[in-house]
Design an enzyme around this catalytic site. Structure first.
Site, PDB file in Angstrom:
ATOM      1  N   ARG A  52      11.363  54.965 -13.033  1.00  0.00           N
ATOM      2  CA  ARG A  52      11.716  53.588 -12.661  1.00  0.00           C
ATOM      3  C   ARG A  52      13.197  53.475 -12.266  1.00  0.00           C
ATOM      4  O   ARG A  52      13.610  52.514 -11.649  1.00  0.00           O
ATOM      5  CB  ARG A  52      11.363  52.604 -13.780  1.00  0.00           C
ATOM      6  CG  ARG A  52      11.481  51.164 -13.345  1.00  0.00           C
ATOM      7  CD  ARG A  52      10.851  50.092 -14.261  1.00  0.00           C
ATOM      8  NE  ARG A  52      10.412  50.550 -15.553  1.00  0.00           N
ATOM      9  CZ  ARG A  52      11.190  50.645 -16.641  1.00  0.00           C
ATOM     10  NH1 ARG A  52      12.465  50.287 -16.586  1.00  0.00           N
ATOM     11  NH2 ARG A  52      10.688  51.074 -17.786  1.00  0.00           N
ATOM     12  N   TYR A 103      11.809  32.693   6.496  1.00  0.00           N
ATOM     13  CA  TYR A 103      10.478  33.230   6.191  1.00  0.00           C
ATOM     14  C   TYR A 103       9.846  32.373   5.092  1.00  0.00           C
ATOM     15  O   TYR A 103      10.487  32.095   4.083  1.00  0.00           O
ATOM     16  CB  TYR A 103      10.607  34.689   5.740  1.00  0.00           C
ATOM     17  CG  TYR A 103       9.305  35.286   5.305  1.00  0.00           C
ATOM     18  CD1 TYR A 103       8.283  35.502   6.230  1.00  0.00           C
ATOM     19  CD2 TYR A 103       9.074  35.611   3.977  1.00  0.00           C
ATOM     20  CE1 TYR A 103       7.071  36.036   5.824  1.00  0.00           C
ATOM     21  CE2 TYR A 103       7.855  36.148   3.574  1.00  0.00           C
ATOM     22  CZ  TYR A 103       6.860  36.354   4.503  1.00  0.00           C
ATOM     23  OH  TYR A 103       5.665  36.884   4.098  1.00  0.00           O
ATOM     24  N   ASP A 174      19.029  37.862   5.892  1.00  0.00           N
ATOM     25  CA  ASP A 174      17.762  38.561   6.073  1.00  0.00           C
ATOM     26  C   ASP A 174      17.775  39.097   7.504  1.00  0.00           C
ATOM     27  O   ASP A 174      17.692  38.336   8.460  1.00  0.00           O
ATOM     28  CB  ASP A 174      16.592  37.601   5.821  1.00  0.00           C
ATOM     29  CG  ASP A 174      15.223  38.292   5.938  1.00  0.00           C
ATOM     30  OD1 ASP A 174      15.117  39.275   6.689  1.00  0.00           O
ATOM     31  OD2 ASP A 174      14.273  37.819   5.289  1.00  0.00           O
ATOM     32  N   LYS A 199       8.417  45.764   8.172  1.00  0.00           N
ATOM     33  CA  LYS A 199       8.354  45.426   9.591  1.00  0.00           C
ATOM     34  C   LYS A 199       8.949  46.560  10.442  1.00  0.00           C
ATOM     35  O   LYS A 199       8.407  47.626  10.466  1.00  0.00           O
ATOM     36  CB  LYS A 199       9.061  44.082   9.820  1.00  0.00           C
ATOM     37  CG  LYS A 199       8.695  42.994   8.781  1.00  0.00           C
ATOM     38  CD  LYS A 199       7.259  42.526   8.864  1.00  0.00           C
ATOM     39  CE  LYS A 199       6.809  41.705   7.652  1.00  0.00           C
ATOM     40  NZ  LYS A 199       7.590  40.503   7.371  1.00  0.00           N
TER      41      LYS A 199
HETATM   42  C1  LIG Z   1       7.780  39.646   6.198  1.00  0.00           C
HETATM   43  C2  LIG Z   1       9.112  39.070   5.932  1.00  0.00           C
HETATM   44  C3  LIG Z   1       9.601  38.987   4.618  1.00  0.00           C
HETATM   45  C4  LIG Z   1       8.777  39.400   3.408  1.00  0.00           C
HETATM   46  O1  LIG Z   1       8.591  40.779   3.362  1.00  0.00           O
HETATM   47  P1  LIG Z   1       7.316  41.496   2.678  1.00  0.00           P
HETATM   48  O2  LIG Z   1       7.600  42.939   2.927  1.00  0.00           O
HETATM   49  O3  LIG Z   1       6.094  40.969   3.374  1.00  0.00           O
HETATM   50  O4  LIG Z   1       7.318  41.133   1.234  1.00  0.00           O
HETATM   51  C5  LIG Z   1      10.887  38.499   4.435  1.00  0.00           C
HETATM   52  N1  LIG Z   1      11.640  38.099   5.477  1.00  0.00           N
HETATM   53  C6  LIG Z   1      11.193  38.150   6.746  1.00  0.00           C
HETATM   54  C7  LIG Z   1      12.065  37.680   7.857  1.00  0.00           C
HETATM   55  C8  LIG Z   1       9.911  38.636   7.017  1.00  0.00           C
HETATM   56  O5  LIG Z   1       9.463  38.679   8.283  1.00  0.00           O
END
Ligand SMILES: *Cc1c(COP(=O)(O)O)cnc(C)c1O
Length: 361
Positions: A52, A103, A174, A199
């Site tokens: 962990r 998001y 982000d 992504k």
């Molecule tokens: C998809 C997304 C998230 C969340 O990420 P996960 O990997 O699905 O938990 C956060 N911020 C943005 C801009 C996203 O497109």
């Protein structure tokens, strides 16, 4: 193994870092790629101790992504695990400024924490820099997402960061949509960069993973401590897949962006479309169908190449009407379709789309 904590020198350019950072040293018989180290525990007496706390496969990915963002990186089980760990930094009853079109999972986390009396959230229009600067005044954390998902709005990161820092607030960006290749927020003085590495970083629609990058050693230590304690760690195989995907990030982003800007240009003239949103960079385009939500839903079921699916940033082109999700912001148009443009041939993507759009009329 390479000295796991020293990224390659910053003089290397991004494409070279994407390919070379986080690899084992060039020793005879060393594997070129960081191996998948499946281990819940390690022989005592070293630095790793327990699964962990550390894993060499995570470290390889963290070195590579950290090198691209220009900071140190920690990976998490998902993007939202990273978001939650960062939101947990602020003290009880602190104010957190959040884009109303961030998001939806991020907005929901803030709302959930607020409902349980843990913090106060203030939603802002990220394009209204004056209003955001005012909101910074008594904030502990200013969350930015630029471009926003799915509205594709752009924040004035340097101006907002300066105002937030004057107020003593942390600034988070982000950076999922832009990737470190198109935007490096740490260079603007931002404290923390968050990624849904699900992504573009992973890029093949087969992994969930999150990351946080920072230049602040103290913040790094606090976040590492939270990850150790809460346990929102990435899977080893997921980390390995994400690193494998990251090796081609520059090629994928370049092609997605070229395809997206060309499609945005062509779509602007189509009579079935009331509005095209494209911030001028990146691989995401949003369109608003002139005939409303029903036409948008029909479109997403009429194509052969474009896949009707949520998520984004994969090699394949996907799209969806965002308001089909009850949790999407009500200020997002009902007929908005978010398009994640992949790396296929742009003319095949266009032909498929136009056939479906013409069919709507
Ligand atoms: C998809 C997304 C998230 C969340 O990420 P996960 O990997 O699905 O938990 C956060 N911020 C943005 C801009 C996203 O497109």
């Amino acid at each position: 193994m390479a000295d796991a904590l020293s990224p390659k020198p910053a003089t290397l350019r991004p494409a070279t870092l994407a390919v070379t950072a986080g690899r084992p040293d060039h020793e005879p018989d060393a594997p070129l790629n960081a191996p998948i180290t499946m281990a819940s525990t390690y022989v005592a007496g070293g630095d790793l101790e327990y699964g962990r706390y550390a894993n060499p496969t995570w470290t390889a990915l963290e070195d590579a992504l950290g090198a691209l963002e220009g900071g140190r990186c920690l990976t998490f089980a998902s993007g939202l695990a990273a978001v939650g760990t960062v939101l947990d930094l602020v003290g009880a009853d602190s104010k957190v400024v959040v884009p109303r079109h961030a998001y939806h999972g991020t907005v929901m986390q803030v709302a959930d924490l607020e409902a349980r009396g843990r913090l106060r959230g203030e939603l802002v229009d990220i394009t209204d820099t004056d209003a955001v600067v005012k909101a910074c005044a008594d904030a502990a954390l200013v969350w930015l997402e630029s471009p926003t998902n799915p509205a594709l709005e752009i924040a004035d990161i340097p101006t907002i960061t300066e105002a937030a820092h004057e107020a003593g607030a942390y600034v988070v960006v982000d950076n999922t949509f832009a990737t470190p290749l198109l935007q490096q927020p740490l260079d603007h003085g931002v404290d923390l960069v968050v990624h849904s590495a699900t992504k573009y970083i992973s890029g093949h629609s087969d992994v969930l993973l999150g990351a946080v990058c920072t230049r602040d050693e103290e913040l790094y230590g606090v976040l590492k401590g939270r990850r150790d304690l809460l346990g929102a760690i990435p899977g080893t195989f997921e980390a390995w897949l994400a690193l494998r995907g990251l090796r081609t990030l520059h090629l994928r982003v370049e092609r997605s962006q070229a395809n997206a800007s060309e499609l945005a240009r062509r779509l602007a003239d189509h009579p079935a479309i009331a509005e095209v949103r494209y911030p001028g960079f990146g691989g995401i385009v949003a369109i608003v169908l002139a005939q409303g939500a029903l036409a948008a839903d029909l479109l997403t079921h009429k194509t052969k190449l474009w896949v009707h699916a949520t998520s984004l940033g994969g090699v394949e082109s996907t799209f969806e009407r965002r308001r089909r999700w009850k949790t999407e912001a009500p200020s997002i148009p009902e007929a908005l379709v978010r398009m994640s443009v992949g790396i296929e041939d742009v003319d095949d993507l266009w032909d498929d789309l136009v056939r479906a759009l013409d069919d709507l009329r």
